[in-house]
Motif scaffolding. Structure first.
Motif, PDB file in Angstrom:
ATOM      1  N   VAL A   1      -4.006  74.455  -9.430  1.00 10.97           N
ATOM      2  CA  VAL A   1      -5.333  74.748  -9.991  1.00 10.97           C
ATOM      3  C   VAL A   1      -5.327  74.595 -11.503  1.00 10.97           C
ATOM      4  CG1 VAL A   1      -7.062  76.550 -10.297  1.00 10.97           C
ATOM      5  CG2 VAL A   1      -5.903  76.284  -8.088  1.00 10.97           C
ATOM      6  N   ILE A   2      -4.276  75.089 -12.175  1.00 12.34           N
ATOM      7  CA  ILE A   2      -4.236  75.013 -13.639  1.00 12.34           C
ATOM      8  C   ILE A   2      -4.155  73.570 -14.103  1.00 12.34           C
ATOM      9  CG2 ILE A   2      -1.717  75.186 -13.833  1.00 12.34           C
ATOM     10  CD1 ILE A   2      -4.389  76.845 -16.077  1.00 12.34           C
ATOM     11  N   TYR A   3      -3.471  72.713 -13.319  1.00 10.00           N
ATOM     12  CA  TYR A   3      -3.418  71.287 -13.651  1.00 10.00           C
ATOM     13  C   TYR A   3      -4.825  70.694 -13.609  1.00 10.00           C
ATOM     14  CZ  TYR A   3      -2.192  66.339 -13.397  1.00 10.00           C
ATOM     15  OH  TYR A   3      -2.093  64.986 -13.634  1.00 10.00           O
ATOM     16  N   SER A   4      -5.581  71.016 -12.565  1.00 10.58           N
ATOM     17  CA  SER A   4      -6.942  70.489 -12.440  1.00 10.58           C
ATOM     18  C   SER A   4      -7.833  71.000 -13.571  1.00 10.58           C
ATOM     19  CB  SER A   4      -7.541  70.897 -11.089  1.00 10.58           C
ATOM     20  OG  SER A   4      -6.751  70.413 -10.030  1.00 10.58           O
ATOM     21  N   ILE A   5      -7.664  72.280 -13.919  1.00 11.06           N
ATOM     22  CA  ILE A   5      -8.492  72.839 -14.994  1.00 11.06           C
ATOM     23  C   ILE A   5      -8.214  72.130 -16.315  1.00 11.06           C
ATOM     24  CG2 ILE A   5      -8.859  74.900 -16.404  1.00 11.06           C
ATOM     25  CD1 ILE A   5      -8.455  76.563 -13.862  1.00 11.06           C
ATOM     26  N   VAL A   6      -6.918  71.970 -16.661  1.00 13.87           N
ATOM     27  CA  VAL A   6      -6.567  71.302 -17.911  1.00 13.87           C
ATOM     28  C   VAL A   6      -7.028  69.854 -17.890  1.00 13.87           C
ATOM     29  CG1 VAL A   6      -4.645  70.557 -19.371  1.00 13.87           C
ATOM     30  CG2 VAL A   6      -4.643  72.850 -18.373  1.00 13.87           C
TER      31      VAL A   6
END
Length: 726
Positions: free
Chosen positions: A160-165
């Protein structure tokens, strides 16, 4: 033979050239980091290039961007044709759709006016919708197509954090770095825009009032960026210095223009993103990246809206400043603007240009005629003025003209001659406007300035009478004395009117049988001394006191007539009195109040009133005539009169001007003129009165020609009205 391309083809060639240059450079400059073992852009700058190209070229950039991205992908990311086509679609489709929506919502000018009232729509569709849509299409493509391992991370759904960044990086690129490409590309396309950009955005920041602030601000920004981007190991840097940069930009946001502040912020944000690991020592995780990008996005949105607020505030201030320094009707700079001009040019030659009879014409034609006349004068004078020479609006019948260089008097004389020979018109009617001017070197401001302008105004009035240009130099003391005397005279006249300090004289008008009536002549009493009309009538006419004066004369006469039963009097009314509404009704009210018969009063008017065609004058004259007063035309033959007008004249008495009477016994032409007037008057059944009769020869000839009544020193000099009671 020269090959000329159509405009659309030229735009495509330019867009393609810039795309082939800017897209690879943007790919190369885009900062990359590692999250979950996959490469990820912290700012994918090609989306900034796309938005910039679409803002610059509109629909003409679409094909150029397709070709530019296709060639760049083929060079940097060699993929099979199917995957290459899918990648190209994912890169471009979302941006094209978002710009198409903006074009549909905002109209043809969707690309112009940054920032403006539609900024929220632009930010949402161009900077948020497009990045989300781009990542959405890439994730969908990753589900249905297999990509090489080198690029598969951009199409797959990692943590999820990869997608957000990943999405934040696209938003940062669209929101922060679009202007970083837009302005340089626009300057490359149009070098004149680079000069305009410097003149409007950079040069004002280094003006004499701002250069010190700008220098210190740039120095502070450079120091903060150097500390943040240098590889220092300190846990306090990220926590304290990054907020200081935000504060620094908020301080400057009301000092710099939007284009300059957006460029500086784009450069600063680029360094912060590229050198993120240096100021995120010890906390350089994906969550730190996400937090930093969120802060950058939030600050940018806030900064854009604050810049818009300040921009609108400056526009309103500029508009109010323009309105405060410009006359709204003529469009000319006003006296306040002249004062600002003098602050920059402390010693200039100023000319007061006067339109002598504009006051009278404006009463007849209306105030907009005055405005039209001043506009016309300004338009006609523009070809005669040099660079830096300006016209300023003054209330009344004057304009201020600033001339530069030598021979001011000669140039001003030429300008006055040109204006006097030029014909001005209003609604098809020719205007006989007469011009005069005075000039002088103005030094000083405040009360001294206004006093000097008053002297120039008086001198220009004398110049109209003298038909020449006058200079405010050695005659300064004389002008000062005359203007002071004029002000004192006005004060005396107002005081006399307020206190009723007026005395009436009567001059007999007699016919051959001895029947008589009297013309009323007014005198004013200043400090116990009687003053003749030539001293106060010009003041009354100039300062619009004629109605007040005439009503006082009529009321004083009616009071006296109550003790003079059976006497007949004629009384003059000034032109401006009859031009005002309700003048006739006020005079009729005086008839009623003092129980005076209108058959015992003759109203004398000038030829201007009888023939000028003023609607109010005509209505007032008709009203008095219908009430029972006789109407006499005074000074007949010197103004508008001619035989055609005499033929259709609606009056009872015609008074032949004394200029024909003085030489009637020696000048055959004057005798023939009087004779012809008498013959036509007999046909019209008009009573004729001859003025300025001073000899027996004049009396005998005038009676022989058919004149009914005579008036002059031979008949009787004016004497106080009170003596008639004895």
């Amino acid at each position: 033979m020269t090959l000329t391309l159509p405009p659309a083809a030229k735009k495509f060639v330019l867009a393609l050239s810039l795309s082939l240059f800017a897209i690879p450079v943007a790919r190369f400059l885009s900062p990359v980091t590692q999250i979950d073992g996959n490469a990820i852009y912290l700012a994918w700058l090609p989306i900034s290039v796309m938005l910039s190209m679409l803002l610059l070229f509109g629909r003409h950039a679409i094909l150029a961007l397709i070709v530019g991205f296709a060639l760049t992908n083929a060079w940097l990311l060699p993929l099979p044709w199917l995957q290459g086509g899918v990648l190209l679609f994912c890169q471009l489709f979302a941006v094209f759709v978002s710009c198409g929506i903006l074009r549909w919502m905002l109209g043809k000018r969707w690309r112009f006016g940054l920032p403006n009232k539609n900024m929220g729509v632009r930010i949402f569709w161009g900077c948020f919708f497009a990045p989300f849509a781009l990542k959405g299409t890439m994730y969908l493509a990753g589900r249905f197509f297999d990509f090489p391992l080198s690029v598969a991370g951009f199409f797959s759904s990692s943590s999820v954090i990869y997608s957000i960044v990943d999405i934040q990086s696209l938003i940062c690129s669209a929101l922060i770095f679009t202007m970083l490409f837009y302005y340089p590309l626009r300057m490359i396309l149009n070098p004149r825009y680079a000069k305009k950009f410097w003149r409007r955005n950079i040069a004002p920041a280094f003006c004499h009032r701002k250069w010190l602030f700008t220098l210190h601000w740039l120095l502070g920004l450079a120091v903060f960026l150097l500390i943040l981007c240098a590889p220092f190991e300190s846990r306090f840097i990220a926590g304290y210095l990054v907020p200081l940069i935000f504060i620094l930009f908020f301080v400057a946001i009301n000092r710099f223009s939007y284009p300059l502040i957006s460029l500086l912020w784009g450069i600063s944000a680029f360094f912060l993103v590229v050198y993120n690991r240096n100021f995120l020592q010890g906390v350089s995780t994906e969550y730190a990246f996400s937090f930093v990008l969120s802060v950058l996005i939030s600050f940018t949105v806030c900064m854009l809206y604050i810049a818009q607020i300040y921009g609108r505030s400056d526009a309103i201030k500029q508009k109010l400043h323009t309105q405060a320094n410009q006359d709204p009707l003529t469009g000319l700079p006003n006296l306040r603007a002249f004062e600002h001009y003098l602050a920059k040019h402390p010693q200039v030659s100023v000319c007061c240009l006067r339109m002598d009879n504009l006051e009278f014409l404006s009463r007849h034609y209306g105030m907009m005629m005055r405005v039209h006349c001043k506009r016309s004068v300004t338009r006609e004078l523009q070809p005669l003025l040099c660079q830096g020479e300006k016209l300023f609006q003054l209330p009344g019948s004057e304009l201020l003209l600033v001339l530069q260089g030598a021979e001011t008097a000669a140039r001003l004389s030429s300008i006055v001659d040109f204006l006097n020979s030029h014909r001005f018109s209003w609604q098809g009617d020719s205007l006989d406007v007469e011009f005069g001017a005075a000039w002088g070197v103005i030094e000083g401001e405040g009360e001294a300035l206004h006093h000097t302008l008053g002297q120039l105004s008086w001198l220009s009035e004398q110049a109209c009478t003298a038909r020449r240009v006058l200079a405010l130099d050695n005659s300064l003391a004389t002008v000062s004395d005359n203007t002071t005397e004029r002000v004192m005279q006005l004060s005396r006249v107002k005081k006399a009117l307020a206190e009723g300090e007026i005395e009436l004289f009567a001059q007999p008008i007699v016919n051959q049988q001895g029947d008589r009536y009297h013309e009323i002549l007014a005198r004013m009493r200043f400090d116990g001394q009687l003053v003749t009309p030539d001293k106060f009538i010009p003041i009354i006419a100039q300062f619009n006191l004629s109605k007040r004066f005439d009503l006082l004369v009529v009321e004083t006469l009616f009071k006296a007539m109550q003790t003079l039963p059976g006497e007949h009097f004629s009384v003059n009314l000034m032109p401006f009195t009859l031009m005002q509404k309700e003048s006739a009704n006020k005079i009729i009210d005086l008839f009623t109040r003092y129980a005076i018969s209108p058959q015992n009063v003759t109203i004398e008017i000038t030829e201007q009133q009888a023939f000028a065609g003023s609607e109010n004058s005509v209505l007032n004259i008709q009203r008095l005539r219908e009430y029972g007063c006789q109407i006499a035309i005074d000074d007949f033959g010197t103004g508008y009169a001619n035989y055609e007008r005499l033929k259709r004249l609606e009056a009872d008495i015609v008074k032949i001007d004394g200029s024909f009477v003085r030489t009637i016994t020696t000048d055959v032409v004057d005798e023939m003129i009087v004779k012809s007037i008498c013959e036509l008057a007999q046909v019209k059944k008009l009573t004729l009165v001859a003025e300025y009769v001073e000899t027996e020869e004049q009396r005998e000839l005038l009676y022989r020609l058919g004149v009914d009544y005579l008036q002059g020193y031979l008949i009787g000099k004016p004497h106080p009205l009170s003596e008639l009671r004895k």
